[in-house]
Design a protein around this motif. Sequence first.
Motif, short mmCIF file in Angstrom:
data_model
loop_
_atom_site.label_atom_id
_atom_site.label_comp_id
_atom_site.label_asym_id
_atom_site.label_seq_id
_atom_site.Cartn_x
_atom_site.Cartn_y
_atom_site.Cartn_z
N GLN A 68 0.57 -1.26 0.10
CA GLN A 68 0.09 0.03 0.03
C GLN A 68 0.95 1.38 -0.06
N LEU A 69 2.16 1.25 -0.53
CA LEU A 69 3.16 2.23 -0.09
C LEU A 69 2.62 3.36 -1.33
N GLU A 70 2.16 3.10 -2.68
CA GLU A 70 1.65 4.15 -3.52
C GLU A 70 0.55 5.03 -2.95
N THR A 71 -0.31 4.08 -2.44
CA THR A 71 -1.68 4.91 -1.81
C THR A 71 -1.46 5.78 -0.62
N ALA A 72 -0.40 5.26 0.18
CA ALA A 72 0.04 5.97 1.39
C ALA A 72 0.78 7.24 1.13
N GLU A 73 1.47 7.18 0.00
CA GLU A 73 2.21 8.57 -0.48
C GLU A 73 1.30 9.35 -0.98
N GLU A 74 0.33 8.93 -1.78
CA GLU A 74 -0.70 9.93 -2.36
C GLU A 74 -1.35 10.55 -1.05
N VAL A 75 -1.66 9.70 -0.06
CA VAL A 75 -2.51 10.20 1.01
C VAL A 75 -1.94 11.36 1.63
N LEU A 76 -0.53 11.24 2.12
CA LEU A 76 0.14 12.16 2.68
C LEU A 76 0.61 13.60 1.83
N GLY A 77 0.49 13.20 0.39
CA GLY A 77 0.54 14.60 -0.47
C GLY A 77 -0.63 15.22 -0.34
N GLU A 78 -1.66 14.83 -0.41
CA GLU A 78 -2.87 15.40 -0.13
C GLU A 78 -3.11 16.50 1.09
N LEU A 79 -2.20 15.96 2.20
CA LEU A 79 -2.24 16.51 3.55
C LEU A 79 -1.96 18.07 3.58
N GLY A 80 -1.09 18.29 2.47
CA GLY A 80 -0.38 19.47 2.17
C GLY A 80 0.17 20.31 3.57
N ASP A 81 -0.65 21.30 4.30
CA ASP A 81 -0.15 21.93 5.20
C ASP A 81 0.59 21.38 6.51
N ILE A 82 0.13 20.25 6.74
CA ILE A 82 1.06 19.46 7.87
C ILE A 82 2.06 18.59 7.61
N GLU A 83 2.11 18.69 6.18
CA GLU A 83 3.50 17.75 5.50
C GLU A 83 4.81 18.03 6.37
N SER A 84 4.93 19.41 6.56
CA SER A 84 6.12 19.69 7.06
C SER A 84 6.50 18.95 8.65
N ALA A 85 5.60 18.60 9.26
CA ALA A 85 5.53 18.01 10.65
C ALA A 85 5.71 16.76 10.43
N ILE A 86 5.97 16.00 9.37
CA ILE A 86 6.00 14.80 9.22
C ILE A 86 7.34 14.22 8.48
N LYS A 87 7.96 13.21 9.13
CA LYS A 87 9.38 12.98 8.77
C LYS A 87 9.27 11.55 8.22
N ARG A 88 9.46 11.40 6.72
CA ARG A 88 9.14 10.13 5.99
C ARG A 88 10.39 9.17 6.29
N LEU A 89 9.88 8.14 6.56
CA LEU A 89 11.13 7.08 6.61
C LEU A 89 11.34 6.01 5.35
N GLY A 90 10.33 5.32 5.17
CA GLY A 90 10.29 4.29 4.19
C GLY A 90 11.30 3.26 4.18
N THR A 91 11.69 2.79 5.66
CA THR A 91 12.49 1.46 5.79
C THR A 91 11.64 0.31 6.37
N LYS A 92 12.45 -0.85 6.25
CA LYS A 92 11.92 -2.04 6.60
C LYS A 92 11.68 -1.93 8.13
N SER A 93 10.35 -2.36 8.49
CA SER A 93 10.17 -2.16 9.75
C SER A 93 10.59 -3.54 10.59
N ASN A 94 11.36 -3.20 11.87
CA ASN A 94 11.99 -4.29 12.73
C ASN A 94 11.04 -4.67 13.80
N ASN A 95 9.82 -4.81 13.35
CA ASN A 95 8.69 -5.41 14.40
C ASN A 95 8.99 -6.73 14.52
N LYS A 96 9.08 -7.28 15.93
CA LYS A 96 9.31 -8.54 16.31
C LYS A 96 8.24 -8.78 17.17
#
Length: 99
Positions: A68-96
Motif C-alpha cells: 500500500q506504499l503508493e496509496t499512502a504516498e498519495e494520502v500524505l501528498g494530499e495533506l499539504g499544510d501539515i506535511e512539514s511536521a511529518i518525517k518520512r522514513l520508508g525503511t523495513k520495519s523491525n517489529n518482532k
Amino acid sequence: MENEYSKVKVNNEIDFCSVTDTEVKTAIEKAFMKARVSYFLRWEKPGFFSRIFGGRKPDIVFCINSAQLETAEEVLGELGDIESAIKRLGTKSNNKIGF
C-alpha cells in the motif's frame, strides 16, 4: 507437500513515516482510514537524557504494508499544510512478535 499459506508473503511492513504531534497523528489516521490504508502505530520513547535536557516528545511511527506504499504516498501528498511536521522514513520495519 505445500499448502496454500506457504506462498503468502509475510513480514512486509515498512516504517512509513513518523510524527511527534498528536494532532498530526490524528489527521494522518483519518486520511489513512478514508483511503483504506491499513497501518499500525509504534511509539518510540526518547532516551533518558533527551527527555531530561531536550524535552523531546516520543516519536509515533506509522507502519504500513509495503503493498500500500503508493496509496499512502498519495494520502500524505494530499495533506499539504501539515506535511512539514511529518518525517518520512520508508525503511523495513523491525517489529518482532515474541512469545
